[in-house]
Structure formats: C-alpha cells, structure tokens
Design a protein around this motif. Structure first.
Motif, PDB file in Angstrom:
ATOM      1  N   PHE A 126       0.831  -1.196   0.000  1.00 41.34           N
ATOM      2  CA  PHE A 126       0.000   0.000   0.000  1.00 41.34           C
ATOM      3  C   PHE A 126       0.871   1.254   0.000  1.00 41.34           C
ATOM      4  CE2 PHE A 126      -2.464  -3.227   2.388  1.00 41.34           C
ATOM      5  CZ  PHE A 126      -3.434  -3.456   1.422  1.00 41.34           C
ATOM      6  N   GLY A 127       0.252   2.361  -0.319  1.00 40.23           N
ATOM      7  CA  GLY A 127       0.932   3.652  -0.286  1.00 40.23           C
ATOM      8  C   GLY A 127       0.482   4.542  -1.425  1.00 40.23           C
ATOM      9  N   LYS A 128       0.787   5.809  -1.282  1.00 42.05           N
ATOM     10  CA  LYS A 128       0.481   6.808  -2.301  1.00 42.05           C
ATOM     11  C   LYS A 128       1.801   7.270  -2.908  1.00 42.05           C
ATOM     12  CE  LYS A 128      -3.417   8.541   0.365  1.00 42.05           C
ATOM     13  NZ  LYS A 128      -3.910   9.682   1.137  1.00 42.05           N
ATOM     14  N   GLU A 129       1.790   7.599  -4.189  1.00 37.85           N
ATOM     15  CA  GLU A 129       3.014   8.041  -4.852  1.00 37.85           C
ATOM     16  C   GLU A 129       3.065   9.565  -4.953  1.00 37.85           C
ATOM     17  OE1 GLU A 129       3.542   5.954  -8.543  1.00 37.85           O
ATOM     18  OE2 GLU A 129       4.172   4.144  -7.470  1.00 37.85           O
ATOM     19  N   PHE A 130       4.270  10.100  -4.679  1.00 41.73           N
ATOM     20  CA  PHE A 130       4.484  11.547  -4.710  1.00 41.73           C
ATOM     21  C   PHE A 130       5.834  11.858  -5.348  1.00 41.73           C
ATOM     22  CE2 PHE A 130       1.553  10.910  -1.209  1.00 41.73           C
ATOM     23  CZ  PHE A 130       0.611  11.902  -1.430  1.00 41.73           C
ATOM     24  N   ASP A 131       5.909  13.032  -5.966  1.00 42.77           N
ATOM     25  CA  ASP A 131       7.146  13.499  -6.595  1.00 42.77           C
ATOM     26  C   ASP A 131       7.763  14.693  -5.868  1.00 42.77           C
ATOM     27  OD1 ASP A 131       7.144  11.660  -8.787  1.00 42.77           O
ATOM     28  OD2 ASP A 131       5.544  12.841  -9.702  1.00 42.77           O
ATOM     29  N   PHE A 132       7.056  15.207  -4.836  1.00 47.13           N
ATOM     30  CA  PHE A 132       7.518  16.399  -4.130  1.00 47.13           C
ATOM     31  C   PHE A 132       7.433  16.208  -2.620  1.00 47.13           C
ATOM     32  CE2 PHE A 132       6.035  17.820  -8.246  1.00 47.13           C
ATOM     33  CZ  PHE A 132       7.072  18.641  -8.661  1.00 47.13           C
TER      34      PHE A 132
END
Length: 175
Positions: A126-132
């Motif tokens: 699980f998890g959310k993806e982020f670029d910042f």
C-alpha cells in the motif's frame, strides 16, 4: 573666607578625570554590546536555509535532506525532526523516527545539518506516490518550501530523524 570655586588648575584636572571616566564607561558599554550581539545566534527559520534532497540506499532506502544557511546567515536548528509531508493529507506527514531531542546544530558557511526521511515504514504493497516533499523548520510551517524528489516516492507512514551535524546519524532505521 573660603573661595567659592576651585583654582583653575584643579578644575582642569577634575574635568580631565571625568572625561577619562566617561570615555572608559562608554567604550566598555560599546564593547559589551558588540560582544553580546556577536555571541547571540538565533534559531533558523525556513527562509534562512537552502535545502537539497538526495536518495540513499542504506536502511532500505530513504531521502537525506541537507540544510545549509544562506549567505550571511548564522543560525541553529534544534535537534528535533523537520516538519515535512509528501502531500496535503495528514497521513503523508512525517512522524518522528527518534524519541529524544538530539544536539543543536549551528549553521553558517559550509556547515550543514542533515535529516533522514523514510517515506514508507510499512511492509505491505500500500501507499500513495508523490514526486515532491513539503518541508519547513518545525514551528515555521507557514513558510514551507516544496522540493522535487530525485524519484517518485511510495508513501505510507513516513518518518524523519532529527537534525544532525553528521549525515551518518540521520539514517532512519526501521524498527
């Protein structure tokens, strides 16, 4: 009969002594003021610092945040974790990876402070993806900066170490 005024030579001598005393007192006050100002180092605000984020592979992978004082600034970071999040949701805010306050780090010139951020402390898919990464000095969240990550991060229960003077102390080991 007593003279009302002292002789001219006595008045000159008294005036000279008084002038020396006033000058010495003023010089002592100016020196003490200058010394106390130069010895005072204030806490860093987010705007006082420049930040760099790099990816490290140790301890399963983490982001090393390097903070340096901007030109002409001398300030300190308390040994607490930075205020950071990967998004605007509460579940992307970093929690402390350490349970005690570490030493204060004074920044000036080339001296840097380091904090490690582990974006995923869970052992699941699980998890959310982020670029910042949104980052600020703790207590100065209104002035947060947004930093581009070197790669996309999967975020699930992120943690951060305290600020340290040595980057080896900023590795967020999993429990």
């Amino acid at each position: 009969m007593r003279p009302r005024f002292a002789a001219p030579s006595a008045r000159l001598a008294l005036a000279a002594v008084a002038a020396v005393a006033v000058t010495a007192t003023a010089a002592g006050t100016a020196t003490a003021t200058a010394d106390s100002r130069s010895a005072t180092v204030r806490a860093c605000a987010t705007k006082d610092l420049s930040f760099k984020v790099s990816l490290k592979t140790q301890a399963g992978g983490y982001y090393l945040v390097t903070a340096k004082a901007k030109s002409g600034v001398t300030c300190y970071l308390e040994g607490v974790f930075p205020s950071a999040s990967f998004g605007s949701s509460a579940d992307t805010e970093v929690a402390p990876a350490e349970h005690a306050v570490s030493d204060r780090v004074t920044l000036s010139g080339a001296t840097a402070a380091y904090a490690g951020i582990n974006p995923k402390t869970t052992n699941n898919d699980f998890g959310k993806e982020f670029d910042f990464l949104h980052l600020s000095v703790a207590g100065d969240e209104i002035n947060a900066v947004t930093l581009a990550l070197p790669d996309t991060a999967t975020v699930d229960r992120p943690v951060a170490t305290n600020w340290h003077a040595n980057p080896a102390d900023a590795v967020p080991f999993a429990n």
